[in-house]
Every structure is written in C-alpha cells, then in structure tokens.
Scaffold this active site. Sequence first.
Site, PDB file in Angstrom:
ATOM      1  N   GLU A   1       0.706  -1.122   0.009  1.00 60.24           N
ATOM      2  CA  GLU A   1      -0.031  -0.043   0.098  1.00 60.24           C
ATOM      3  C   GLU A   1       0.792   1.153  -0.054  1.00 60.24           C
ATOM      4  OE1 GLU A   1       0.469  -2.358   2.379  1.00 60.24           O
ATOM      5  OE2 GLU A   1       0.418  -1.404   4.467  1.00 60.24           O
TER       6      GLU A   1
ATOM      7  N   ASP B   1       8.573  -9.952  10.177  1.00 58.77           N
ATOM      8  CA  ASP B   1       8.321 -10.669   8.876  1.00 58.77           C
ATOM      9  C   ASP B   1       7.884 -11.917   9.252  1.00 58.77           C
ATOM     10  OD1 ASP B   1       8.886  -8.552   7.134  1.00 58.77           O
ATOM     11  OD2 ASP B   1      10.719  -8.985   6.435  1.00 58.77           O
TER      12      ASP B   1
HETATM   13  N1  BES Z   1       1.016  -4.264   3.732  1.00 61.57           N
HETATM   14  C1  BES Z   1       0.807  -5.717   3.331  1.00 61.57           C
HETATM   15  C2  BES Z   1       2.103  -6.337   2.847  1.00 61.57           C
HETATM   16  C3  BES Z   1       3.081  -6.687   3.958  1.00 61.57           C
HETATM   17  C4  BES Z   1       2.686  -7.004   5.184  1.00 61.57           C
HETATM   18  C5  BES Z   1       4.498  -6.454   3.813  1.00 61.57           C
HETATM   19  C6  BES Z   1       3.689  -7.030   6.385  1.00 61.57           C
HETATM   20  C7  BES Z   1       5.312  -6.547   4.610  1.00 61.57           C
HETATM   21  C8  BES Z   1       5.023  -6.987   5.863  1.00 61.57           C
HETATM   22  C9  BES Z   1      -0.138  -5.595   2.068  1.00 61.57           C
HETATM   23  O1  BES Z   1      -1.245  -4.691   2.393  1.00 61.57           O
HETATM   24  C10 BES Z   1      -0.653  -7.029   1.942  1.00 61.57           C
HETATM   25  O2  BES Z   1      -1.362  -7.328   3.230  1.00 61.57           O
HETATM   26  N2  BES Z   1      -0.740  -7.683   1.155  1.00 61.57           N
HETATM   27  C11 BES Z   1      -1.426  -9.030   0.877  1.00 61.57           C
HETATM   28  C12 BES Z   1      -2.653  -8.812  -0.075  1.00 61.57           C
HETATM   29  C13 BES Z   1      -4.013  -8.953   0.721  1.00 61.57           C
HETATM   30  C14 BES Z   1      -5.173  -9.079  -0.377  1.00 61.57           C
HETATM   31  C15 BES Z   1      -4.154  -9.830   1.843  1.00 61.57           C
HETATM   32  C16 BES Z   1      -0.345  -9.794   0.053  1.00 61.57           C
HETATM   33  O3  BES Z   1       0.466  -9.452  -0.516  1.00 61.57           O
HETATM   34  O4  BES Z   1      -0.740 -11.163  -0.136  1.00 61.57           O
HETATM   35 ZN    ZN Z   2      -2.413  -5.203   3.907  1.00 57.13          ZN
END
Ligand code: BES
Ligand code: ZN
Length: 614
Positions: free
Chosen positions: A284, A386
Amino acid sequence: MKTLFWPCILFLFLNVVVAHAEVDPHSYAEPSRVSMTALDLDIEVDFPTKKLLATADLSLAWHDADARSLVLDTRDLDIESVKAVDAQGREQDADFSLDPRDPIFGSALRIALKDQVPNVRIRYRTSPEASGLQWMSPQQTASKKQPFMFSQSQAIHARSWIPLQDTPSVRFTYTAHVKAPKPLRVVMSADNDVKHRLDGDYRFVMKQPIPSYLLAIAVGELDVRVTGPRTAVFAEPSVIAAAAKELEDTEKMIEATEKLYGPYRWERYDILILPASFPFGGMENPRLTFATPTILAGDKSLVGLIAHELAHSWSGNLVTNASAEHMWMNEGFTTYVENRIVEELYGKEVATMQLVVDDQELLVEMQGMTPEQQLLVTDLDGIDPDEGLSGVPYDKGRWFLRFLESRYGRDVFDPFLRAYFDHFAFQSITSTEFLEFYSENLEKKHLGKVSSAEIDAWLHLPGIPSNAPVAHSARFDAVDKAAADFIAGNLAAKDIQAKDWVTLEWLRFINALPETPEIAQIKALDDAWNLSNSGNGEIAFRWYVATVRAGYTDARPQIAAFIERIGRRKLVVPIYEELARTPDGKAFAIEVYARAKPGYHPMTQGSVEKVLGL
Ligand code: BES
Ligand code: ZN
C-alpha cells in the site's frame, strides 16, 4: 489565550507520556528524545554495481533538552560521511559509529552532535544485497529489454536503503531527487507525474507525513495508462493494456470507500504492476500501490487485492499501528474494509464467499500455531516482524470487527469507524488508544451490546471466540454438495456443474478435498477441468498443493514453470512446503529452486531456503 493554555499543556504532556510509554522493539531509534520530521533524498541509481549512491538529509525535532545524539536504523549501508547542518545551512563533520550488525535489526548508527542541530546529512551507498531492494536483469522482466529495480520497505527494510528512524511510530514528509539511466522511468510513493519526459531526472514530493515503511521507489521500463480522473496504472509495456483493463474499476472503489469512511486524503491513487518476482500480492505505498502481476486474471476475480491496498489509505497509511505488535489494527481493519468495498462493487454474494473461504483457511492455519501466535495483540520482542506475519492479524482482526459490526449494526458501526479514521488521522497508535476510543464512542453510548470480557477474549486469548459471527454462502452449499458427492465416488469429475464457477467456488472446492486426496480423483479432476494449467494464481497454488499431497506427479512441469515464473511468497512457499515433506518431492523442489532463485526477491529466497533447509 487562557482557554487555550491548559489544553495545550495537557496535549504536550500527553504526547511526551505516550512517546515514552511506547517502545518499538524493532527499532534502535529514540523518537521520544529526537524525531525526524522531514527527509530529503538525493539518489543516483547505479545498475552496474546494483547500488544507490545517495544523500539523506533528515530534519529533526528535539524533544529532550539533554539529548545530543541521534540514533538511526541502518542495515548493510556503507556510510561515507555524516554532517551536522546548522540553521544557516553550514555543514560540519559529525562523529559517528556503526554498531555490529544484528541479523534481524541491522546496525544502529550513532551520531554524536555538539548542539541540537536542525538537520543531519548522511552520504552513503547501499549494498547490492540490500534486503529492501531487488535488482533485476533485463531477462528477469516481462519485456526483457531493460533492467528493473524496486523497493519493499515493510516491515523493517527501509533501513537497508535509507538511514532513518525505521519505526511506524515516527512520521515525516519527504522529497527526492533521483537520477536513473535515461530510457527508464522512476516512480515513488509520492507525486508521480504521468506526463514525465523520461529524461533520467526525477523529482518527488510527499507532503503528507508518512511512516518509514511506506517509502518506496521503482525504476524500469514503465508505461503509463490513465484509468480515471485520479487513477493511472504503471506497468511494463507488455502488460500495460491488460493491467489497465483489469483495474478499470479503481475509481469506483475509491468512491465506495469515501462514501463509507470519508474523503480519500492522498489526492491520486495510482497502481504499479511489478515484474512477477514481487514478493507480495500488494503493498500500500501511498499514492502508488505496488502490485503483483498475478492479480491480472482476466476476469477481475482477484482485484479484491486492490480493494485491500486502497483500504490501507485509511487503515494503515492514515491511522498507523505504532509498532508491528499492533499489526492487527493495520491489516485487520484493512481486511474488513476490503470486504466492504468488494461488497459495494461486486455484491454481497461475492463478499460473503470471500469471508467463508478466509474464515475456514484461518481456522485451519491456527491449528498449526502456538497459543501465543494466535493472539491479536502480540509480543514481538526480539522476533523478526516478517516472521510474525500470519492470517491472524488479517482475518482474526477482520473477524473481530465483523463481530462488533454484527452487535452494534452498520448504522452505528460505520459512522464509528469513520470517526475513528478522522480522529486518529496521520497518527500512529496502539491497541490501547483504539480501545479507549471504542469505549468512549461505542461501548458507553450503547451499553449492554458487548461486554469487556468479550473484547478481552478477542484481543488477548488464542483461537476464535465461540460467539463469532458465522458467514454463510448459499452458493457454497452447491459446491459443498458437489465436493462431498465427488469425494464419496458418487459424482464423476466431468459431471460436476462447475462450468460457471467463479474463482471463489473453485477455492471452496479445492479446500474441501481430503488431506491426502486419491491420486485417481486428482487425475480425473485435472482431465476434466485442466486445473494444472489454470492461469489463476489463487486456484493454481492451492491445486498444486493438492496434487503434491496426492502424489500426482503429472503436474510437476506446470509446478516447476509456476514457481520459476512467480516470486510471490504466498503463492510459492506453500508449494515448497508441501514438496519438502517427502525425499523425492524435496529433491524436485531443490532442483527447481536452483533455477528459480536468481529471479526471486531476497525475502522469497529467505523463506524458501528456510523451508528447504538450505
Ligand atoms: N502491507 C501488506 C504487505 C506486507 C505486510 C508486507 C507485512 C510486509 C510486511 C499488504 O497490504 C498486504 O497485506 N498484502 C497481501 C494482499 C492482501 C489482499 C491480503 C499480500 O501481499 O498477499
Ligand atoms: Zn495489507
């Protein structure tokens, strides 16, 4: 004057107390003593050496009269010089030292200052192995003509490309001046110019204060297509047309969210489609969501991911969790809002099917988790954020909000959420602040609807409380019946009435297969429905896991092609995990991984190597 004085003093006092009370276990910074308020970057992108040659100028706000040092987060940065800059702009060398490298947190950069200077200027280079950057050769891109580089700063990787206070509890504005090889386009989580001349020289401004994990940059052969009054898509030339078509509903999504939760506060909402090695589904980054090309399924069935990233413009980017320990406030609220957007655009049936699939998958996932891992409010001291990531902050968080919604009703709950976003806009808060706001604005105004014990159970106990609302989809009843009949041997694969199934119905069906499916049944399904060649990543990865469990090796060529092409962790890691359970599967996985590795992001490499014990 008199009327303003006491509230102001109280406000200052509270701020200091809050800042002291909260420590982010993932940052060395001391924001209660001094915090950065602005960042000015000067970056030269050097593909031959895979380095950023950069200067970061940090504007500082001093909070502690005795403080004379600045502690920043870094990882694998080569620090060339540190200057203290006075109010007249005069530079003076500052003493600094770099702590030994911690494998999770990196190295604290300790800068000693004679005075509380307004600015500190750091010249540095990044490492080719920077954990937050991926450098790709032309072969690793869709168009195969130009190199590509992109960042992924969340959770704590901004420190691998910028020395800064790498904690979501600190917000700052930023500007950047970036030089890159000429035919390439540079985009950032800032004010991208869709009409830029591609002259190799780019300037950016992000005027709203953001936390460090939202700093983002990408450089590559990027086309742009305008999709609405405040939306555009950036992508490699070979995917731009498909991307613009698949994402044409974005403006409608923004309008639907504004209707529910108030104005979109970031002006533009553009989307960057990355090469397939992007390790996440979406990220995001403000004003410019980064997304995997695997959402381009051709039928908009996976654009819920864009609804999710857009929702973060309220939950996360506007109201931020002060540390990863309160991640549920970021991802849980976002997953809740995502589903509301999907309901507005694609109807209640689709939104409900999504809930049913997500609830079920969460319950299955939690069976393999310790009680601590199942908590919404977590203790991540010493733990890599992570690693702490699971379905819990997302779907248990979302389920909790649906629980509140079901008790208070949307008439009450929707305005409450909107007020919450307004109240805490551009702040970083913890679960405690949410609870205080909840108590004042919902609980006390609507006594008797939800008890504190119930709230407590959601936030601080493992599992899903037994009073959780259960989602039900009538369309899934038919899928469940087909699955049961098929598994019992009473329905042939080719006779399943699946011709018009949407993606979610396939997910439901595949999830209904037994833990170890019969190989003959898997083969029959594949012959009838060609699932091994599905172009839909969400269907494909679940299907591949089922084929591995069944010992159906006919799908191996397709599995190999899939995990070599795609670097999205969520889609590939479960396949590696399943393969690693048998010696033969593991040997196959190791062989394919050797070919796939050069195309993977450092994060995906790390996750796969852990699974394969490499
Ligand atoms: N902000 C997250 C991705 C993230 C979270 C990166 C924690 C690093 C650490 C993003 O908004 C997210 O949640 N992406 C998901 C998609 C969602 C539809 C569940 C993904 O990448 O799968
Ligand atoms: Zn998210």
